[in-house]
Design a protein around this motif. Structure first.
Motif, short mmCIF file in Angstrom:
data_model
loop_
_atom_site.label_atom_id
_atom_site.label_comp_id
_atom_site.label_asym_id
_atom_site.label_seq_id
_atom_site.Cartn_x
_atom_site.Cartn_y
_atom_site.Cartn_z
N UNK A 87 0.85 -1.19 0.00
CA UNK A 87 0.00 0.00 0.00
C UNK A 87 0.89 1.24 0.00
N UNK A 88 0.38 2.33 -0.56
CA UNK A 88 1.13 3.57 -0.62
C UNK A 88 1.62 3.89 -2.03
N UNK A 89 2.15 5.08 -2.21
CA UNK A 89 2.59 5.56 -3.52
C UNK A 89 4.11 5.65 -3.56
N UNK A 90 4.78 4.73 -4.28
CA UNK A 90 6.24 4.75 -4.34
C UNK A 90 6.76 5.89 -5.21
N UNK A 91 7.98 6.30 -4.91
CA UNK A 91 8.74 7.23 -5.75
C UNK A 91 9.94 6.44 -6.26
N UNK A 92 9.79 5.86 -7.45
CA UNK A 92 10.84 4.99 -8.00
C UNK A 92 12.02 5.82 -8.49
N UNK A 93 13.22 5.51 -7.97
CA UNK A 93 14.41 6.28 -8.33
C UNK A 93 15.52 5.40 -8.89
N UNK A 94 15.15 4.23 -9.37
CA UNK A 94 16.14 3.36 -10.01
C UNK A 94 15.82 3.29 -11.50
N UNK A 95 16.66 2.57 -12.23
CA UNK A 95 16.49 2.48 -13.68
C UNK A 95 16.48 1.04 -14.17
N UNK B 209 9.09 7.04 -0.93
CA UNK B 209 7.66 7.30 -1.07
C UNK B 209 7.46 8.71 -1.61
N UNK B 210 6.40 8.88 -2.37
CA UNK B 210 6.05 10.22 -2.85
C UNK B 210 5.43 11.04 -1.73
N UNK B 211 5.30 10.47 -0.54
CA UNK B 211 4.70 11.13 0.61
C UNK B 211 3.77 10.18 1.32
#
Length: 366
Positions: free
Chosen positions: A330-338, A357-359
């Motif tokens: 659950x929740x909104x990830x902030x993906x920072x990989x490639x 997380x995006x927050x």
């Protein structure tokens, strides 16, 4: 003192010969996929290779006079040829304790029957280097994954528009640079190098490096003081590709300087995880226990998780090896990989070493 090989192998990277059509296609693919520009090209994410091989430690050597660096020569138990690799590649080593650690290949790709790695003992590190030093004597069998390449080397004329090369290595950062130097030397490419460290006693492979002669400048802190970017980048002008590996202060100084240089490529590999940029604080809930921890804006999710779950697996801490992958419930990830695909993102996969997380709160399958 070791000698520098003069002969160019039939294939530049030590692979067995192919027919002309396949070689042409491979050269074209390499030219299109392997050259890097300035810092963090997303289309150069390393291919993940989960191949597991059993190798045996055939030789151990002390590579620095202070005894803190040892190299291991790894061979197949039956002496067969090993999968090929290119300069900049590394192995994932499965240590006897279960830890997974990455070490650059610092041998010669033309030697198809052995891999060489070198490891500096770090007493206050994560324990992997101590285990390599103390628990991998000659004759020990270990499982490795790869080779993988997160630091690809693009040869001028074979995938890079640069006309010359400049290498910078700090201490054990020499390991991925050595194979690049050898290949550049064999091909007759114009190149220079600055090699730094605390003292001559602490820097490994000094004899090998100095065997290249006047192309190399060795600077030690005890003799010359701490180098600035100008001392690390002498003669670097437009149409130069800089390859750098070493401690964070060194790579940061070089990165900042090259941002102001027109027409200079930078290719770098670092020892430690990248700093968090534009992070926001968020919470992680462990689905298995319901425990909630807060991740500060300037700290990685992995570092926070390890405070509560110190046995969680991790390796690169830079977003490419996948060892720390978890599932978001659950929740909104902030993906920072490639490296993860859109389908993997949609399935809830997350690399907690760099992604956030995006927050709000992420509920993780932990």
């Amino acid at each position: 003192m070791r000698t520098v090989p003069q002969d160019i192998p039939a294939d530049l990277f030590g692979k067995r010969a192919k027919d002309r059509a396949v070689r042409a296609l491979d050269a074209l693919a390499t030219a299109r996929l392997r050259w890097t520009t300035l810092i963090n090209r997303k289309d150069l994410a390393p291919r993940v290779d989960d191949r597991r091989l059993t190798v045996v430690v055939r030789e151990r050597r002390v590579e620095a006079h202070d005894q803190d660096v040892v190299s291991l020569r790894l061979e197949a138990p039956d002496g067969r040829e090993l999968p090929p690799w290119r300069p900049g590649a590394h192995l994932d080593i499965e240590l006897p304790s279960g830890k997974l650690r990455q070490y650059s290949l610092c041998g010669d790709p033309a030697d198809t029957r052995a891999y060489r790695i070198a490891v500096r003992r770090i007493p206050d590190g994560g324990g992997g280097s101590i285990e390599v030093h103390d628990a991998l004597p000659v004759g020990t069998k270990v499982v490795v994954r790869g080779p993988r390449n997160a630091f690809p080397f693009a040869v001028p004329g074979h995938g890079s528009p640069a006309a010359r090369l400049h290498f910078v290595a700090g201490g054990i950062g020499i390991t991925p640079i050595l194979p690049m130097m050898r290949l550049a030397h064999r091909l007759g490419i114009e190149w220079t190098m600055v090699y730094t460290g605390r003292s001559r006693d602490t820097i490994p492979f000094l004899d090998e490096v100095e065997s290249f002669g006047g192309r190399v400048t060795v600077r030690t802190d005890d003799e010359h003081g701490l180098p600035d970017a100008a001392a690390l980048l002498p003669g670097v002008t437009a149409e130069t590709a800089v390859y750098c590996c070493g401690p964070v202060p060194m790579t940061t100084a070089i990165t900042d300087a090259i941002r102001e240089m027109r027409g200079v490529e930078l290719h770098s590999e670092r020892f430690s995880p990248p700093p968090v940029v534009n992070g926001v604080a968020f919470e992680i809930e462990f689905a298995s226990t319901g425990a909630v921890v807060e991740v500060p804006a300037d700290k990685s999710a992995l570092a926070t998780i390890l405070e509560s779950l110190p046995d969680r697996p991790y390796s690169c801490r830079q977003g490419f090896c996948r060892t720390c992958k978890v599932r978001v419930l659950a929740g909104e990830p902030d993906h920072r990989e490639t490296v993860l695909t859109a389908d993997e993102h949609a399935a809830g996969e997350l690399l907690v070493c760099v992604s956030r997380s995006a927050g709000g709160r992420l509920v993780l399958d932990l």
